[in-house]
Design a protein around this motif. Structure first.
Motif, PDB file in Angstrom:
ATOM      1  N   LEU A  73      40.445  45.390  24.617  1.00  0.00           N
ATOM      2  CA  LEU A  73      41.289  46.215  23.751  1.00  0.00           C
ATOM      3  C   LEU A  73      42.166  45.339  22.856  1.00  0.00           C
ATOM      4  CD1 LEU A  73      42.305  48.979  22.903  1.00  0.00           C
ATOM      5  CD2 LEU A  73      43.957  48.859  24.768  1.00  0.00           C
ATOM      6  N   ALA A  74      42.740  44.295  23.420  1.00  0.00           N
ATOM      7  CA  ALA A  74      43.572  43.389  22.630  1.00  0.00           C
ATOM      8  C   ALA A  74      42.745  42.700  21.547  1.00  0.00           C
ATOM      9  CB  ALA A  74      44.227  42.352  23.536  1.00  0.00           C
ATOM     10  N   ALA A  75      41.526  42.282  21.877  1.00  0.00           N
ATOM     11  CA  ALA A  75      40.656  41.642  20.889  1.00  0.00           C
ATOM     12  C   ALA A  75      40.309  42.611  19.764  1.00  0.00           C
ATOM     13  CB  ALA A  75      39.384  41.133  21.561  1.00  0.00           C
ATOM     14  N   ALA A  76      40.036  43.862  20.097  1.00  0.00           N
ATOM     15  CA  ALA A  76      39.711  44.857  19.075  1.00  0.00           C
ATOM     16  C   ALA A  76      40.901  45.112  18.159  1.00  0.00           C
ATOM     17  CB  ALA A  76      39.257  46.153  19.735  1.00  0.00           C
ATOM     18  N   VAL A  77      42.073  45.216  18.722  1.00  0.00           N
ATOM     19  CA  VAL A  77      43.276  45.476  17.934  1.00  0.00           C
ATOM     20  C   VAL A  77      43.567  44.310  16.997  1.00  0.00           C
ATOM     21  CG1 VAL A  77      45.791  45.706  18.096  1.00  0.00           C
ATOM     22  CG2 VAL A  77      44.312  47.067  19.571  1.00  0.00           C
ATOM     23  N   VAL A  78      43.309  43.089  17.438  1.00  0.00           N
ATOM     24  CA  VAL A  78      43.604  41.909  16.625  1.00  0.00           C
ATOM     25  C   VAL A  78      42.491  41.622  15.620  1.00  0.00           C
ATOM     26  CG1 VAL A  78      43.918  39.401  16.736  1.00  0.00           C
ATOM     27  CG2 VAL A  78      45.097  40.881  18.352  1.00  0.00           C
ATOM     28  N   LEU A  79      41.227  41.740  16.018  1.00  0.00           N
ATOM     29  CA  LEU A  79      40.119  41.292  15.184  1.00  0.00           C
ATOM     30  C   LEU A  79      39.600  42.336  14.200  1.00  0.00           C
ATOM     31  CD1 LEU A  79      38.102  39.280  17.844  1.00  0.00           C
ATOM     32  CD2 LEU A  79      39.645  38.395  16.098  1.00  0.00           C
ATOM     33  N   VAL A  80      39.653  43.598  14.540  1.00  0.00           N
ATOM     34  CA  VAL A  80      39.073  44.625  13.673  1.00  0.00           C
ATOM     35  C   VAL A  80      39.779  44.702  12.313  1.00  0.00           C
ATOM     36  CG1 VAL A  80      38.698  47.108  13.441  1.00  0.00           C
ATOM     37  CG2 VAL A  80      38.020  45.946  15.524  1.00  0.00           C
ATOM     38  N   PRO A  81      41.108  44.734  12.240  1.00  0.00           N
ATOM     39  CA  PRO A  81      41.733  44.759  10.911  1.00  0.00           C
ATOM     40  C   PRO A  81      41.370  43.536  10.069  1.00  0.00           C
ATOM     41  CG  PRO A  81      43.328  45.392  12.572  1.00  0.00           C
ATOM     42  CD  PRO A  81      42.110  44.890  13.300  1.00  0.00           C
ATOM     43  N   GLY A  82      41.255  42.383  10.702  1.00  0.00           N
ATOM     44  CA  GLY A  82      40.832  41.182   9.977  1.00  0.00           C
ATOM     45  C   GLY A  82      39.415  41.321   9.456  1.00  0.00           C
ATOM     46  N   GLY A  83      38.555  41.957  10.219  1.00  0.00           N
ATOM     47  CA  GLY A  83      37.189  42.193   9.771  1.00  0.00           C
ATOM     48  C   GLY A  83      37.145  43.139   8.589  1.00  0.00           C
ATOM     49  N   PHE A  84      37.987  44.161   8.619  1.00  0.00           N
ATOM     50  CA  PHE A  84      38.050  45.080   7.481  1.00  0.00           C
ATOM     51  C   PHE A  84      38.540  44.359   6.231  1.00  0.00           C
ATOM     52  CE2 PHE A  84      38.478  48.747  10.564  1.00  0.00           C
ATOM     53  CZ  PHE A  84      37.232  49.265  10.274  1.00  0.00           C
ATOM     54  N   LEU A  85      39.563  43.519   6.385  1.00  0.00           N
ATOM     55  CA  LEU A  85      40.078  42.779   5.236  1.00  0.00           C
ATOM     56  C   LEU A  85      39.042  41.806   4.690  1.00  0.00           C
ATOM     57  CD1 LEU A  85      43.715  42.024   6.435  1.00  0.00           C
ATOM     58  CD2 LEU A  85      43.000  43.620   4.672  1.00  0.00           C
ATOM     59  N   LEU A  86      38.351  41.111   5.576  1.00  0.00           N
ATOM     60  CA  LEU A  86      37.317  40.176   5.139  1.00  0.00           C
ATOM     61  C   LEU A  86      36.183  40.916   4.444  1.00  0.00           C
ATOM     62  CD1 LEU A  86      36.143  37.332   5.068  1.00  0.00           C
ATOM     63  CD2 LEU A  86      35.155  37.773   7.319  1.00  0.00           C
ATOM     64  N   GLY A  87      35.761  42.027   5.010  1.00  0.00           N
ATOM     65  CA  GLY A  87      34.698  42.818   4.396  1.00  0.00           C
ATOM     66  C   GLY A  87      35.098  43.348   3.029  1.00  0.00           C
ATOM     67  N   ALA A  88      36.320  43.815   2.902  1.00  0.00           N
ATOM     68  CA  ALA A  88      36.794  44.320   1.617  1.00  0.00           C
ATOM     69  C   ALA A  88      36.870  43.195   0.583  1.00  0.00           C
ATOM     70  CB  ALA A  88      38.168  44.974   1.784  1.00  0.00           C
ATOM     71  N   ALA A  89      37.316  42.030   1.010  1.00  0.00           N
ATOM     72  CA  ALA A  89      37.398  40.895   0.087  1.00  0.00           C
ATOM     73  C   ALA A  89      36.007  40.479  -0.381  1.00  0.00           C
ATOM     74  CB  ALA A  89      38.113  39.723   0.758  1.00  0.00           C
ATOM     75  N   LEU A  90      35.051  40.431   0.523  1.00  0.00           N
ATOM     76  CA  LEU A  90      33.685  40.059   0.146  1.00  0.00           C
ATOM     77  C   LEU A  90      33.053  41.113  -0.762  1.00  0.00           C
ATOM     78  CD1 LEU A  90      32.385  38.600   3.525  1.00  0.00           C
ATOM     79  CD2 LEU A  90      33.010  37.353   1.454  1.00  0.00           C
ATOM     80  N   ALA A  91      33.303  42.376  -0.473  1.00  0.00           N
ATOM     81  CA  ALA A  91      32.761  43.449  -1.316  1.00  0.00           C
ATOM     82  C   ALA A  91      33.368  43.396  -2.710  1.00  0.00           C
ATOM     83  CB  ALA A  91      33.019  44.805  -0.670  1.00  0.00           C
ATOM     84  N   ALA A  92      34.658  43.144  -2.807  1.00  0.00           N
ATOM     85  CA  ALA A  92      35.318  43.056  -4.115  1.00  0.00           C
ATOM     86  C   ALA A  92      34.788  41.868  -4.908  1.00  0.00           C
ATOM     87  CB  ALA A  92      36.828  42.937  -3.932  1.00  0.00           C
ATOM     88  N   GLN A  93      34.573  40.749  -4.233  1.00  0.00           N
ATOM     89  CA  GLN A  93      34.028  39.573  -4.911  1.00  0.00           C
ATOM     90  C   GLN A  93      32.624  39.847  -5.432  1.00  0.00           C
ATOM     91  OE1 GLN A  93      33.633  36.183  -2.385  1.00  0.00           O
ATOM     92  NE2 GLN A  93      33.065  34.818  -4.031  1.00  0.00           N
ATOM     93  N   ARG A  94      31.791  40.489  -4.622  1.00  0.00           N
ATOM     94  CA  ARG A  94      30.426  40.805  -5.044  1.00  0.00           C
ATOM     95  C   ARG A  94      30.444  41.777  -6.226  1.00  0.00           C
ATOM     96  NH1 ARG A  94      25.029  41.168  -2.217  1.00  0.00           N
ATOM     97  NH2 ARG A  94      26.025  39.639  -0.903  1.00  0.00           N
TER      98      ARG A  94
END
Length: 56
Positions: free
Chosen positions: A11-32
């Motif tokens: 649960l702690a890993a999901a709370v910490v890592l998931v928002p970072g994954g969303f931010l990384l995905g959004a940044a990559l999508a915006a760059q593309r």
């Protein structure tokens, strides 16, 4: 470690890592998207030549 500990760790890993994954995905999508729109505005030199070629 028992099951309760692993559940908390997961649960702690999901709370910490998931928002970072969303931010990384959004940044990559915006760059593309920026690269894609930049490429279609001017077109490649070959595409420009084909556009200016006489039609039969």
């Amino acid at each position: 470690m028992d099951r309760k500990d692993w559940t908390r760790i997961g649960l702690a890993a999901a709370v910490v890592l998931v928002p970072g994954g969303f931010l990384l995905g959004a940044a990559l999508a915006a760059q593309r998207l920026r690269e894609k729109t930049r490429g279609t505005d001017a077109g490649t030199p070959d595409e420009q030549l084909e556009d200016n070629a006489p039609r039969d």
